[in-house]
Write an enzyme that holds these catalytic residues in place. Structure first.
Site, short mmCIF file in Angstrom:
data_model
loop_
_atom_site.label_atom_id
_atom_site.label_comp_id
_atom_site.label_asym_id
_atom_site.label_seq_id
_atom_site.Cartn_x
_atom_site.Cartn_y
_atom_site.Cartn_z
CG HIS A 160 20.66 -26.02 91.42
ND1 HIS A 160 22.04 -26.13 91.50
CD2 HIS A 160 20.42 -25.09 90.46
CE1 HIS A 160 22.59 -25.30 90.63
NE2 HIS A 160 21.65 -24.66 90.00
CG ASP A 383 28.01 -45.60 75.37
OD1 ASP A 383 27.14 -46.47 75.62
OD2 ASP A 383 28.86 -45.74 74.49
#
Length: 451
Positions: A160, A383
């Site tokens: 983070h 994808d």
């Protein structure tokens, strides 16, 4: 209860950028927002279906595609392959990121019949979120799991300190495009901008200890539940929260409102009927609210909070949604944003985090933390050439990876219309929360994930 299965590591390596980082880019400054972000790993798991049982030749081919494209992607996202050198900068030394390939002795659908945190944790590169490990390991960890059925799950931990969800989505989308592109160089991909946000919000000389602020404190004794609100139930819920002040509530407002309401009711019951006022901290992505707008592909952390408090212990659902709407309107207003973009921006940011810390210290207030990952197009972005993932999970919530109590994360379901929520409450309150009839009229508790 978590099912028993074995995740066998069959390959480990460090993936480095395909081209060395130029000397003039060897140091990447963090922004003030990066500095105040907690020192934790944020997990993501992408699940892909494949019916070619035990086709490990295909698994090896896919793994090679992932490694090669990851290396190319790190050339663009060069800070991710570096190491934190101080509280204000990354040394872009091309040390690389961890890549682990595993074999799992069960089918993916067996785990997803009841996807609990303990099972999902095995699919992640690191089972620890906390600051000690996140401060010493690479900034990005990848674990590619292949199942007996031929399906796969890609587990990712990202620090983070160098990325918010917008940045991580951008990274994953670029990685996936690189994988589909293969050896072709015809596709032109956007280049990440690592300089704009740190230049607007420069780092301060903060001690490393400041990174474990109140929002980054992870505590045990927290129970986690996955809730699924399908599209039809959300439509019913939105109709129920409509009011003169909020004639068209959003999905997130409606779902956040009912979770907040039912969490407050659980806290009250767990205390034997004693009622407190309540506050909600909701993460706000500032990118779209900046004026003038930032360059489209500005990377790093750029998040703030809206703070909403109940009035006189008010718990009516319409009222809570109204307060959420008003809080977002005030946080996004021109006057509020101008304070973050003027000469007093740094002091305004620090004041905001100080106010949040003060809220969390109040004994007369139950404070909840909400982060919406909706509309970040995580399914569409991942994808790699074998179709969109069938399920995306944040994987948070198990005994070795305790989450903040009184927190919930909202994510799109695969159809983009429903919402999955990961709710974390102290154990005593969760027992009442998950049985709340009003909640169960709209949500299913940890239903099977259908591949």
């Amino acid at each position: 209860m978590a099912m028993e299965f074995i995740v066998e590591i069959i390959h480990e390596e460090i993936i480095k950028p395909s081209s060395p980082t130029p000397l003039h880019l060897k140091t990447s400054k963090l922004s003030l927002f990066d500095q105040v972000a907690p020192m934790v790993y944020v997990p993501l798991i992408f699940c892909y279906r494949n019916d070619d049982n035990n086709d490990f030749a295909k698994a090896e081919a896919r793994s090679q595609v992932l490694k090669t494209s990851l290396s190319k992607t790190l050339t663009r996202f060069y800070p991710f392959a570096g190491r934190l050198s101080s509280s204000s900068s990354i040394e872009c030394n091309d040390q690389g990121v961890d890549y682990v390939q595993t074999r799992v002795n069960c089918r993916l659908q067996d785990i997803l019949k009841q996807p609990v945190g303990e099972s999902l944790a095995k699919l992640l590169p690191s089972s620890q979120m906390g600051s000690k490990e996140a401060a010493t390991k690479p900034l990005l960890l990848v674990k590619v799991n292949f199942f007996e059925c031929g399906s796969m799950a890609i587990g990712i931990n990202f620090s983070h300190k160098v990325a918010d969800l917008f940045t991580m989505k951008f990274f994953i989308k670029t990685w996936a495009a690189m994988a589909q592109q293969g050896s072709s160089s015809d596709v032109v991909l956007p280049v990440p901008d690592f300089k704009t946000i740190p230049s607007l919000f420069p780092p301060l000389d903060l001690p490393v200890a400041s990174e474990s602020d109140a929002l980054g404190q992870l505590r045990k004794g927290v129970a986690s539940r996955r809730l699924v609100f399908d599209a039809s139930k959300i439509s019913m819920l939105k109709a129920q929260v409509v009011s003169r002040d909020v004639p068209q509530p959003t999905r997130v407002e409606a779902v956040a409102g009912i979770i907040w309401k039912c969490a407050m009711a659980a806290a009250k019951t767990n205390r034997g009927g004693f009622k407190k006022q309540s506050g909600l901290l909701q993460v706000v992505d500032l990118r779209k609210r900046m004026n003038p707008p930032l360059p489209q592909h500005s990377t790093g952390s750029l998040q703030s909070f809206l703070v909403v408090e109940t009035l006189d212990c008010e718990t009516e659902l319409q009222s809570l949604v109204k307060q959420l709407r008003n809080g977002m309107r005030d946080r996004s207003s021109e006057s509020s944003m101008s304070k973050l973009q003027g000469s007093d921006a740094v002091s305004e940011i620090l004041l905001g985090f100080k106010q949040v810390g003060s809220l969390l210290q109040r004994d007369d207030l139950d404070v909840y933390f909400c982060s919406s990952w909706c509309r970040f197009e995580l399914y569409e972005s991942a994808d790699f050439g074998w179709g969109k993932p069938k399920w995306v999970s944040n994987g948070i919530g198990h005994e070795n990876n305790p989450s903040k109590p009184n927190s919930f994360i909202l994510m799109d379901s695969m159809d983009g219309e429903g919402i999955e929520a990961r709710v974390n409450l102290v154990e005593g309150e969760m027992a009442f929360f998950e049985c709340n009839r009003e909640l169960l009229a709209f949500a299913s508790v940890n239903p099977c994930v259908k591949l």
